[in-house]
Design a protein around this motif. Sequence first.
Motif, short mmCIF file in Angstrom:
data_model
loop_
_atom_site.label_atom_id
_atom_site.label_comp_id
_atom_site.label_asym_id
_atom_site.label_seq_id
_atom_site.Cartn_x
_atom_site.Cartn_y
_atom_site.Cartn_z
N GLU A 9 0.19 23.88 -3.80
CA GLU A 9 0.11 23.12 -2.54
C GLU A 9 -0.72 21.85 -2.69
O GLU A 9 -0.75 21.02 -1.79
CB GLU A 9 -0.41 24.01 -1.40
N TYR A 10 -1.35 21.67 -3.83
CA TYR A 10 -2.15 20.46 -4.06
C TYR A 10 -1.39 19.40 -4.89
O TYR A 10 -1.93 18.35 -5.20
CB TYR A 10 -3.47 20.81 -4.76
N PRO A 66 0.46 5.44 -3.54
CA PRO A 66 0.39 6.89 -3.81
C PRO A 66 1.63 7.44 -4.53
O PRO A 66 1.58 8.55 -5.03
CB PRO A 66 0.29 7.51 -2.40
N VAL A 86 -2.29 10.12 1.93
CA VAL A 86 -1.37 10.71 0.94
C VAL A 86 -0.16 9.85 0.63
O VAL A 86 0.48 10.01 -0.40
CB VAL A 86 -0.88 12.12 1.37
N ALA A 87 0.17 8.92 1.55
CA ALA A 87 1.40 8.15 1.34
C ALA A 87 1.19 6.65 1.48
O ALA A 87 2.15 5.88 1.47
CB ALA A 87 2.49 8.63 2.30
N GLY A 88 -0.04 6.23 1.64
CA GLY A 88 -0.32 4.80 1.69
C GLY A 88 -0.26 4.25 3.10
O GLY A 88 0.24 4.89 4.04
N ALA A 89 -0.80 3.02 3.24
CA ALA A 89 -0.82 2.36 4.55
C ALA A 89 0.60 2.12 5.03
O ALA A 89 1.50 1.88 4.23
CB ALA A 89 -1.58 1.05 4.45
N GLY A 116 7.59 3.25 7.50
CA GLY A 116 7.76 3.29 6.04
C GLY A 116 7.57 4.68 5.47
O GLY A 116 7.57 4.86 4.25
N TYR A 117 7.42 5.68 6.33
CA TYR A 117 7.19 7.04 5.84
C TYR A 117 8.50 7.81 5.80
O TYR A 117 9.07 8.13 6.84
CB TYR A 117 6.18 7.75 6.73
N ASP A 118 8.96 8.11 4.59
CA ASP A 118 10.19 8.88 4.46
C ASP A 118 9.86 10.37 4.45
O ASP A 118 8.71 10.77 4.66
CB ASP A 118 10.95 8.45 3.19
N PRO A 125 4.09 15.62 -3.53
CA PRO A 125 5.56 15.66 -3.60
C PRO A 125 6.12 14.47 -4.38
O PRO A 125 7.24 14.53 -4.87
CB PRO A 125 6.00 15.58 -2.13
N TYR A 126 5.34 13.41 -4.49
CA TYR A 126 5.82 12.23 -5.25
C TYR A 126 5.93 12.51 -6.74
O TYR A 126 6.58 11.76 -7.47
CB TYR A 126 4.91 11.03 -5.00
N ALA A 141 4.24 15.33 2.11
CA ALA A 141 2.90 15.19 1.53
C ALA A 141 1.84 15.34 2.61
O ALA A 141 0.81 16.00 2.40
CB ALA A 141 2.78 13.83 0.84
N ILE A 185 9.56 12.44 2.12
CA ILE A 185 8.59 12.90 1.11
C ILE A 185 7.17 12.61 1.58
O ILE A 185 6.26 13.42 1.39
CB ILE A 185 8.86 12.24 -0.26
N ALA A 186 7.00 11.46 2.24
CA ALA A 186 5.69 11.13 2.80
C ALA A 186 5.29 12.19 3.83
O ALA A 186 4.13 12.63 3.88
CB ALA A 186 5.71 9.75 3.43
N GLY A 223 0.80 -1.21 0.00
CA GLY A 223 0.00 0.00 0.00
C GLY A 223 0.84 1.27 0.00
O GLY A 223 0.45 2.28 -0.59
N ARG A 224 1.98 1.21 0.66
CA ARG A 224 2.87 2.38 0.73
C ARG A 224 3.29 2.84 -0.65
O ARG A 224 3.59 4.01 -0.86
CB ARG A 224 4.14 2.02 1.55
N LEU A 225 3.35 1.90 -1.61
CA LEU A 225 3.85 2.27 -2.94
C LEU A 225 2.77 2.83 -3.86
O LEU A 225 3.07 3.42 -4.89
CB LEU A 225 4.52 1.05 -3.60
N ARG A 278 -3.44 22.49 4.08
CA ARG A 278 -4.64 22.78 3.30
C ARG A 278 -5.90 22.62 4.16
O ARG A 278 -6.77 23.47 4.18
CB ARG A 278 -4.75 21.85 2.09
#
Lengths: 403, 81
Positions: free
Chosen positions: A127-128, A68, B18-21, B39-41, A131-132, B47, B43-44, A64-66, B54
Amino acid sequence: MSDNVVVTGIGLVTPNGLGTEDVWAAMLAGRSGLSTITRFDATRYPARIAGEVSEFAAEQHIPGRLIPQTDHMTRMALVAAESAVRDAKVDLATVPEFGGGVVTAAGAGGFEFGQRELESLWSKGPEYVSPYQSFAWFYAVNTGQISIRHGLKGTAGVVVGDQAGGLDAVAQARRLVRAGHELMITGGADSALCPWGWVAQLANNRVSRATEPDRAYLPFDRRACGYVPGEGAAMLVLRPAERRDAVPGYGEIVGHAATFDGKAARDAAVGVRKAIELALADAALTPGDVDVVFADGSGTPELDDSEAAAIAEVFGARRVPVTVPKTMVGRLCSAGPVLDLALALLAIRDGVVPPVVNSAPAPDHVLDLVVGEPRALDVRTALVVARGYGGFNSVMVVRSTEG
Amino acid sequence: MPARRVTIEDVRQILVEVAGAPDPGDAAGGVDAELNELGYDSIAVLAAVAKVERDYGVKVDEGELLDATTLADLVELINAA
């Protein structure tokens, strides 16, 4: 370390199958994955037929982490790479820390991801934007994600060269094995079936505007009217011959060469012919040793003619069976010729050549095309031709490891 | 400061969105769970912070983001904005 480089694993995600045996069965059955585009509303576009990978639920295959942070092409690349590693029956923990690497090709990058984020940028503001986006769109991202996923810390690289890039990536992986790497994951993955990616492809004026899937991509046929873009991923595991572990390997990569066309149209046949000749020289083989040719099959008359001329000049008219299985999936950009390599290796394994579908070449065509039905054939050596937009030619020769 | 205090659970949910489970095995990590271990670097985290900004109309100090190594640190930084 010997110079013999063997393919020990194959992983495929294509418009007509998920997984190597599934794809192979579809190719032998002549099952096409071409259809009217469903990914977006293409009714207002001049071309509407594509090869979509539709039965693919990424969430079932990758963490799941991959999700987004990946474009569709990267998800397919990850699935194909993992499948190739599993097929190679190699325990990656036994590969020296810096002895395993990744070289992939990509022709387009992550268009779908990029389009979504650019839409956010202009419609809502910076801002929307995820970052990926910083890496998800990028040509090199598949190499990076595969190397992270499998913990491969050896040499990594990416090649961008349309279809030809797929073979060039495999060639680079072969060089790295010869230079001492014990394992390389290599191949190609591409997808650009979103409006932005679609118009970018339409700009080359070679995309078929036919409205019926079975009339859209007819290489070496007088009715040829362009090609059908497809999406997919094809990955291989390469190993030095003496480190094949538990599997015998599908075959050896024995030859490769790349050339570039000049400006004149007549130079195209020369460029392809030279690439074929140089690849055979690299393999220390003669044209008579080649049992089957997997042609590029551009699907535009002038390019088909130059390729047919090149093949006939090297091998003789109708002297070697020629096939274009990509008529079932479309042109997969960087994944296309790697898929052809995989199919060539499976043809060696099973003694059968998958067909060209839909095309009906003239009875006196200069090429002996394997039309409509697969052909039983004892294949020891196969040659794959790949040509990229702009004049890139790349040719690779694979050979049975038995005797 | 955000209109209402942002909770650990809020941030956890935004990260998933925004960065997944989080990586399996660490999913039950508490407030002191290291973001890296989940697992959140970086960039996560960027995000997630963009979404917090916002949703809550705040501006988080990006200079201090790299020092926020746990979920609790991140929540504290957001609530200080």
